[in-house]
Design a protein around this motif. Structure first.
Motif, PDB file in Angstrom:
ATOM      1  N   LYS A 174      -3.218  10.471  10.298  1.00 27.45           N
ATOM      2  CA  LYS A 174      -2.524  11.162   9.220  1.00 27.45           C
ATOM      3  C   LYS A 174      -1.203  10.440   8.968  1.00 27.45           C
ATOM      4  O   LYS A 174      -0.479  10.111   9.903  1.00 27.45           O
ATOM      5  CB  LYS A 174      -2.252  12.612   9.605  1.00 27.45           C
ATOM      6  N   ARG A 175      -0.909  10.233   7.683  1.00 28.02           N
ATOM      7  CA  ARG A 175       0.331   9.562   7.317  1.00 28.02           C
ATOM      8  C   ARG A 175       1.003  10.326   6.178  1.00 28.02           C
ATOM      9  O   ARG A 175       0.314  10.967   5.378  1.00 28.02           O
ATOM     10  CB  ARG A 175       0.064   8.117   6.898  1.00 28.02           C
ATOM     11  N   PRO A 176       2.323  10.229   6.073  1.00 29.86           N
ATOM     12  CA  PRO A 176       3.009  10.956   4.994  1.00 29.86           C
ATOM     13  C   PRO A 176       2.673  10.368   3.628  1.00 29.86           C
ATOM     14  O   PRO A 176       2.466   9.158   3.497  1.00 29.86           O
ATOM     15  CB  PRO A 176       4.489  10.760   5.328  1.00 29.86           C
ATOM     16  N   ASN A 177       2.623  11.222   2.631  1.00 30.08           N
ATOM     17  CA  ASN A 177       2.472  10.758   1.256  1.00 30.08           C
ATOM     18  C   ASN A 177       3.786  10.949   0.489  1.00 30.08           C
ATOM     19  O   ASN A 177       3.793  11.163  -0.714  1.00 30.08           O
ATOM     20  CB  ASN A 177       1.328  11.494   0.556  1.00 30.08           C
ATOM     21  N   HIS A 178       4.880  10.862   1.233  1.00 35.80           N
ATOM     22  CA  HIS A 178       6.216  11.055   0.670  1.00 35.80           C
ATOM     23  C   HIS A 178       7.181  10.131   1.405  1.00 35.80           C
ATOM     24  O   HIS A 178       6.801   9.482   2.401  1.00 35.80           O
ATOM     25  CB  HIS A 178       6.658  12.514   0.834  1.00 35.80           C
ATOM     26  N   ALA A 179       8.408  10.074   0.939  1.00 39.94           N
ATOM     27  CA  ALA A 179       9.407   9.172   1.521  1.00 39.94           C
ATOM     28  C   ALA A 179      10.615   9.952   2.010  1.00 39.94           C
ATOM     29  O   ALA A 179      11.765   9.556   1.805  1.00 39.94           O
ATOM     30  CB  ALA A 179       9.822   8.127   0.496  1.00 39.94           C
ATOM     31  N   SER A 180      10.371  11.057   2.708  1.00 38.89           N
ATOM     32  CA  SER A 180      11.455  11.940   3.121  1.00 38.89           C
ATOM     33  C   SER A 180      12.397  11.296   4.127  1.00 38.89           C
ATOM     34  O   SER A 180      13.611  11.514   4.087  1.00 38.89           O
ATOM     35  CB  SER A 180      10.873  13.231   3.701  1.00 38.89           C
ATOM     36  N   ARG A 181      11.842  10.533   5.078  1.00 40.05           N
ATOM     37  CA  ARG A 181      12.646   9.868   6.097  1.00 40.05           C
ATOM     38  C   ARG A 181      12.377   8.367   6.033  1.00 40.05           C
ATOM     39  O   ARG A 181      11.375   7.933   5.455  1.00 40.05           O
ATOM     40  CB  ARG A 181      12.286  10.408   7.497  1.00 40.05           C
ATOM     41  N   PRO A 182      13.235   7.546   6.622  1.00 41.47           N
ATOM     42  CA  PRO A 182      13.021   6.097   6.529  1.00 41.47           C
ATOM     43  C   PRO A 182      11.643   5.646   7.009  1.00 41.47           C
ATOM     44  O   PRO A 182      11.018   4.793   6.374  1.00 41.47           O
ATOM     45  CB  PRO A 182      14.145   5.534   7.417  1.00 41.47           C
ATOM     46  N   HIS A 183      11.169   6.205   8.135  1.00 40.88           N
ATOM     47  CA  HIS A 183       9.860   5.780   8.626  1.00 40.88           C
ATOM     48  C   HIS A 183       8.742   6.223   7.684  1.00 40.88           C
ATOM     49  O   HIS A 183       7.719   5.558   7.555  1.00 40.88           O
ATOM     50  CB  HIS A 183       9.618   6.322  10.034  1.00 40.88           C
ATOM     51  N   ASP A 184       8.935   7.367   7.009  1.00 42.34           N
ATOM     52  CA  ASP A 184       7.978   7.778   5.982  1.00 42.34           C
ATOM     53  C   ASP A 184       7.994   6.773   4.834  1.00 42.34           C
ATOM     54  O   ASP A 184       6.938   6.331   4.361  1.00 42.34           O
ATOM     55  CB  ASP A 184       8.327   9.163   5.440  1.00 42.34           C
ATOM     56  N   ALA A 185       9.178   6.424   4.381  1.00 41.73           N
ATOM     57  CA  ALA A 185       9.307   5.501   3.248  1.00 41.73           C
ATOM     58  C   ALA A 185       8.749   4.124   3.575  1.00 41.73           C
ATOM     59  O   ALA A 185       8.210   3.440   2.697  1.00 41.73           O
ATOM     60  CB  ALA A 185      10.771   5.399   2.830  1.00 41.73           C
ATOM     61  N   ASP A 186       8.891   3.723   4.837  1.00 40.89           N
ATOM     62  CA  ASP A 186       8.383   2.409   5.239  1.00 40.89           C
ATOM     63  C   ASP A 186       6.868   2.294   5.055  1.00 40.89           C
ATOM     64  O   ASP A 186       6.351   1.208   4.832  1.00 40.89           O
ATOM     65  CB  ASP A 186       8.726   2.130   6.706  1.00 40.89           C
ATOM     66  N   ARG A 187       6.188   3.404   5.159  1.00 34.85           N
ATOM     67  CA  ARG A 187       4.729   3.361   5.099  1.00 34.85           C
ATOM     68  C   ARG A 187       4.240   3.520   3.652  1.00 34.85           C
ATOM     69  O   ARG A 187       3.360   4.317   3.360  1.00 34.85           O
ATOM     70  CB  ARG A 187       4.149   4.431   6.026  1.00 34.85           C
ATOM     71  N   TYR A 188       4.845   2.712   2.775  1.00 32.58           N
ATOM     72  CA  TYR A 188       4.455   2.766   1.364  1.00 32.58           C
ATOM     73  C   TYR A 188       3.147   2.018   1.110  1.00 32.58           C
ATOM     74  O   TYR A 188       2.552   2.155   0.042  1.00 32.58           O
ATOM     75  CB  TYR A 188       5.561   2.221   0.461  1.00 32.58           C
ATOM     76  N   GLU A 189       2.703   1.234   2.063  1.00 35.03           N
ATOM     77  CA  GLU A 189       1.377   0.601   2.011  1.00 35.03           C
ATOM     78  C   GLU A 189       0.817   0.665   3.420  1.00 35.03           C
ATOM     79  O   GLU A 189       1.502   0.292   4.381  1.00 35.03           O
ATOM     80  CB  GLU A 189       1.469  -0.848   1.536  1.00 35.03           C
ATOM     81  N   VAL A 190      -0.401   1.166   3.546  1.00 35.68           N
ATOM     82  CA  VAL A 190      -0.988   1.360   4.874  1.00 35.68           C
ATOM     83  C   VAL A 190      -2.404   0.819   4.890  1.00 35.68           C
ATOM     84  O   VAL A 190      -2.984   0.479   3.861  1.00 35.68           O
ATOM     85  CB  VAL A 190      -0.967   2.859   5.277  1.00 35.68           C
TER      86      VAL A 190
END
Length: 1015
Positions: free
Chosen positions: A815-831
């Protein structure tokens, strides 16, 4: 200028000129040579066309090699001295001394020692094989020199640099720095640089005595310890082809063996059995020396996998085979059992890697890559030493190293101080694992490293050091107590996201090969157990190793030069042909020669209803009762709908013309509409979906137009093939050309609409296909790609509200975030994904499926599947040409556990196979009573015993009890590890085996079978 600053200026200046004092030229070395495009060996030099070559002369051509030879006689003035050859061929070279591969001229090794105590009149033949490169620029032959190496002067310079480097990285106001500065002042009052050779050596010895007390100072009781691991990262292919790697490993290993002759305390760790296999095949004399060094504990073969593979893209079975073949080679050749997975340069680590490691008997994991990032300073990885927990709960003791200042790595005080001070884990650890030795292109340590290491065992101001096998670090950590630090899930690398997509053809060939191996092994096992057909052990072993090689972390990710990719495509195409021929041959062996019947094979572990294309002379099929199967003529090919049992086959009677069974069409198409019993699709003039209507619930799934092609300028600041810049959406490329839309099929089994359109400089032909009775929509796509530095995605914005997305990985999903709430969330803009990604609410969901696409981005309710890239470095022609691929979607109503996503994704990737000839009417090798338990692999055991190996996994993240029913007579059942070693006997009732799975658990079952299966 203060006295201290002035003395430091003098030291720095002297260190920069050290070679003119350490090396005394005796004479030039004259060479003769010839060039070749072939790989030759030292024993083939007689009769070769050697001709004189002079300094300044250019030689060679792209991808070629030069062989150069000289014979020298030791002059009287060198008697008793260390005699070295300073070689300059204009390029990297493998060096042979008196017929023995003895070292290299490379970026970190500038001379080869001929003897440490020369004898006047002694003869040395120097032969070198040098690489001409591949940048359309011929190397220039340089001046090589025979030199006396002034050993005492060299030792002086190591002492001097050691103290100078140390004081520069201590508190400038400390007593230690003051004493060092005073010492350096005394040294410069003593050193007489007008002297040369023996006289300078005696003078240097006096200076060393001045420095000796400061080099003898030791640390107090509270000091960290660094475990030093001598190694060399050698990319199997990257900015050079595999052909050059075959030489690089010889250079690297001969360098390290030469150092061991002089430094008995030195231990060298080398990973990747593939490289050892190269030496064994190409350099047998060198390999015998390596074997002896391993026996003595001087060379440590460690790392566990056949090569250092990417771990995002290969299947779970491929990663198991990496360990199986890697560990087996080291066990067979050297009698050692690897305990550590060493992947220093891989672009992120799968969330199921801990379970795979544990199942393969690997206790520890080490890497350097996660700290080699950029544009990620807000949320760096938090640990160095920790328990890494995978998606199933398996835990592996892990250590993440630091690169330092990249290559070359010099073991000097500042490097070791930074290795400790740059740790991210400030509490709970007192040791670190530290690599040293030149790498990327191999090479390893040099003398400077080992001399520094002798001085830095416990030098005041520098962390203490221990040198040996990396396993000692982990064993010590366990003895001290594992830190209270745990990281759960994938080790996502916040960079190199383009490697999920670059070189799409290689990625597709890898996926197809993995599927082909499954087919070949399953039907090969069935043919052996049921029909006595020999199982192709040797062929499978050879072909698997070819695939494993091409999963190396710069080949499969697509981050190498053009020649590497070109050769990989050729190798993988040939591999696929061979593997699929094996599978076809084994299926043929399970059928007879009755041309009036056909047999359809299903390798998946559930029954299926599928479409098959019939042979040209077959116009219909009928089952055992004589009932005709529904058929459809499409573009000159007759398709039939068939039913096939789990992991088995069904036999049908082939019918001639006029035998087509009639069927009521439940699927139909117009140029703007596609519909069956469950789905109604609206399609516009661009081929975009304006509506995805669920007829069962009356729900609209499309939040906006879906199947929307999006192109962006793909321009990165660096590492073109590796990166997708996080700002790419700010640079869209308009795709306004109108499409041509036509209906190409209209039931009764499927309907299809063809979209033909221009995408910037490229063209696309896409068939949107829907089967009767199916909730899966497929997009069969051909793109002629003519872009440079462009990125192509396809968007599906859907009416699903959730704050995470699901992506399939090996043996499960994350499971991965579909948002950019925190830096690590934002980093995963391509997975990365494997066969599917999904957005799911509690009671429903929507999934994208694919047959070879690994990159995806998910933002809010929009899934953007990454289709193609076009980087221009290091391969200037990346991805140009024609691409064929299929993606699709499905949706469901109900809980994810009960969804068809996993099965739909498998069915998109694993077609059933039709063979002319018959067999028993229907047969199943294995049936499983739980839909979330997947049989991934069925094969015969590697040991040749004839036992059957079955690998299964729980796919939905749920605990479940499941019953396996085998279509074979079972004698005994064992749970095994992933290396096929028995762990425990399991009860069975007849042919039924009951198993309990935890979420995402992978189980390997070994069956002994009764003889009555045969015949």
């Amino acid at each position: 200028m203060s006295e201290k600053k002035e003395i430091l200026f003098h030291v720095e200046k002297l260190l920069n000129k050290r070679n003119q004092f350490m090396i005394t030229k005796v004479s030039s070395i004259d060479f003769s040579g010839f060039t070749t495009m072939k790989q030759l060996f030292i024993h083939e030099m007689n009769g070769q066309p050697f001709e004189s070559i002079a300094p300044g002369q250019r030689w060679g051509e792209n991808w070629g090699y030069g062989w150069f030879r000289s014979v020298i006689v030791v002059p009287e003035e060198a008697e008793g001295k260390r005699l070295v050859a300073m070689l300059d061929f204009g390029s990297e070279a493998t060096v042979y001394i008196n017929g023995i591969v003895s070292g290299a001229k490379d970026l970190n090794h500038h001379y080869v020692t001929l003897t440490r105590s020369a004898k006047a009149g002694e003869l040395f033949e120097i032969v070198a094989e040098a690489y001409a490169g591949h940048n359309n620029s011929q190397p220039t032959f340089g001046e090589s020199q025979l030199c006396i190496f002034e050993e005492e002067v060299y030792q002086f310079f190591i002492d001097l640099e050691c103290l100078y480097d140390l004081r520069n990285h201590l508190d400038a106001k400390s007593l230690r720095v003051a004493e060092i500065d005073r010492c350096l002042t005394q040294v410069f009052a003593t050193i007489d640089l007008t002297l040369r050779q023996e006289l300078l050596g005696e003078n240097a010895k006096m200076c060393r005595k001045i420095m000796e007390p400061l080099l003898s100072c030791v640390n107090g009781s509270t000091v960290p310890t660094l475990y030093l691991m001598g190694q060399s990262h050698l990319d199997v292919a990257w900015l050079w082809p595999i052909a050059e790697t075959k030489r690089k490993i010889a250079r690297t290993m001969s360098n390290q063996l030469a150092l061991m002759d002089e430094y008995p305390e030195y231990t060298y760790t080398q990973s990747q059995p593939y490289l050892f296999q190269l030496v064994k095949t190409l350099y047998p004399e060198l390999y015998e020396r390596i074997k002896q060094a391993v026996k003595e504990g001087r060379i440590v073969p460690e790392g566990s996998m056949w090569v250092e593979p990417d771990t995002n893209l290969p299947s779970g079975e491929s990663l198991i085979r990496q360990a199986l073949h890697g560990k087996r080679f080291f066990k067979d050749e050297f009698g050692v059992d690897n305990e550590m997975l060493w992947l220093p340069d891989v672009f992120g680590y799968s969330g199921n890697l801990p379970q795979i490691m544990k199942g393969c008997g690997i206790k520890y994991f080490a890497s350097t890559k996660l700290f080699g990032t950029y544009d990620n300073i807000a949320d760096p990885f938090p640990h160095n030493t920790f328990l890494w927990e995978g998606i199933d709960g398996s835990q592996i003791l892990t250590h993440l190293l630091n690169y330092g200042d990249y290559y070359p790595i010099r073991i000097n005080p500042s490097f070791l101080i930074h290795q400790w001070n740059d740790r991210v884990q400030l509490e709970g650890i007192s040791t670190r694992l530290t690599q040293f030795g030149h790498g990327d292109g191999g090479g390893g340590s040099n003398r400077d490293d080992l001399e520094f290491m002798r001085r830095l065992g416990n030098l005041e101001g520098v962390p203490k050091t221990k040198h040996g096998s990396p396993i000692e670090f982990f064993e010590n950590q366990i003895e001290q107590g594992i830190p209270d630090a745990k990281y759960v899930g994938e080790l996502y690398y916040p960079a190199h996201r383009g490697t999920y997509t670059t070189q799409a053809i290689i990625k597709k060939l890898n996926r197809k090969a993995e599927i082909g191996f499954r087919e070949a092994e399953l039907w090969g096992a069935a043919a052996q157990l049921l029909n006595h057909r020999a199982y192709p052990y040797e062929d499978l072993d050879r072909l698997w190793k070819t695939l494993l090689l091409h999963q190396f972390h710069d080949i499969l990710p697509g981050s190498s030069i053009h020649r590497v990719h070109e050769e990989a495509q050729l190798e993988l195409k040939a591999l696929n042909e061979n593997v699929y021929d094996l599978a076809s041959d084994t299926r043929d062996a399970l059928t007879d020669d009755d041309a009036s019947r056909v047999t359809v094979f299903n390798s998946l572990s559930w029954p299926r209803k599928e479409l098959v294309a019939l042979p040209a002379d077959v116009h219909g099929l009928s089952d055992g009762s004589g009932a005709g199967m529904p058929v459809q003529l499409h573009e000159g090919v007759v398709f039939a709908e068939v039913e096939v049992p789990s992991m088995g086959w069904s036999t049908y009677k082939a019918e001639g013309e006029g035998a087509e069974a009639s069927a009521v069409s439940a699927v139909w198409a117009t140029e703007s509409h596609l519909e069956n019993e469950w789905i109604s699709l609206g399609i516009n003039e661009q081929g975009e979906l304006t509506s995805i209507f669920d007829k069962e619930t009356g729900t609209e799934w499309a939040a906006d137009h879906c199947n929307v092609m999006r192109m962006y300028r793909d321009q990165n600041s660096d590492f073109d093939a590796w990166e997708i810049d996080r700002r790419y959406r700010m640079a869209p490329v308009e795709l306004n050309a109108r499409a041509t839309v036509s209906v190409t099929a209209n039931g009764p089994l499927f309907a299809s609409i063809r979209i033909e359109r221009k995408l910037n400089q490229s063209t696309m032909v896409q068939d949107i296909r829907l089967r009767a009775g199916s909730r899966r929509v497929e997009f069969l796509t051909t793109i002629h790609w003519r872009e440079k530095n462009k990125l192509l995605k396809v968007d599906f914005p859907v009416r699903v509200h959730t704050n995470e997305s699901l992506q399939e990985i090996q043996f499960g999903y994350v499971k991965r975030p579909n948002h950019a709430s925190r830096p690590h969330d934002a980093d995963r803009y391509e997975v990365v994904q494997h066969k599917w990604s999904a957005l799911a609410e509690t009671n429903r969901g929507f999934a994208l499926l694919n047959d070879c696409k690994y990159g995806i981005s998910v933002g809010d309710n929009t899934m953007s599947l990454t289709l193609l890239r076009a980087p221009t470095w290091p391969d200037e022609t990346s991805d140009q040409g024609v691409h064929h691929f299929t993606y699709g979607f499905t949706f469901w109503n109900g809980a994810f556990l009960d969804s068809p996503v996993v099965r739909e994704a498998y069915e998109l990737n694993y077609p059933v196979s039709l063979v002319s000839g018959g067999n028993r009417e229907a047969y199943s090798l294995l049936r499983i009573d739980q839909a979330n338990v997947i049989a991934e692999t069925i094969k015969l055991a590697e040991d040749g015993s004839g036992d059957l190996i079955v690998r299964l996994y729980e796919s939905k993240g749920a605990s479940v009890a499941s019953v396996l029913h085998f279509g074979l007579s079972v004698k005994a059942v064992y749970e095994a590890n992933m290396l096929e070693e028995n762990v425990a006997e399991l009860p069975h009732v007849g042919e039924d085996v009951r198993l309990q799975f935890r979420p995402f658990e992978v189980k390997t079952i070994r069956l002994q079978l009764n003889g009555r299966n045969r015949g």
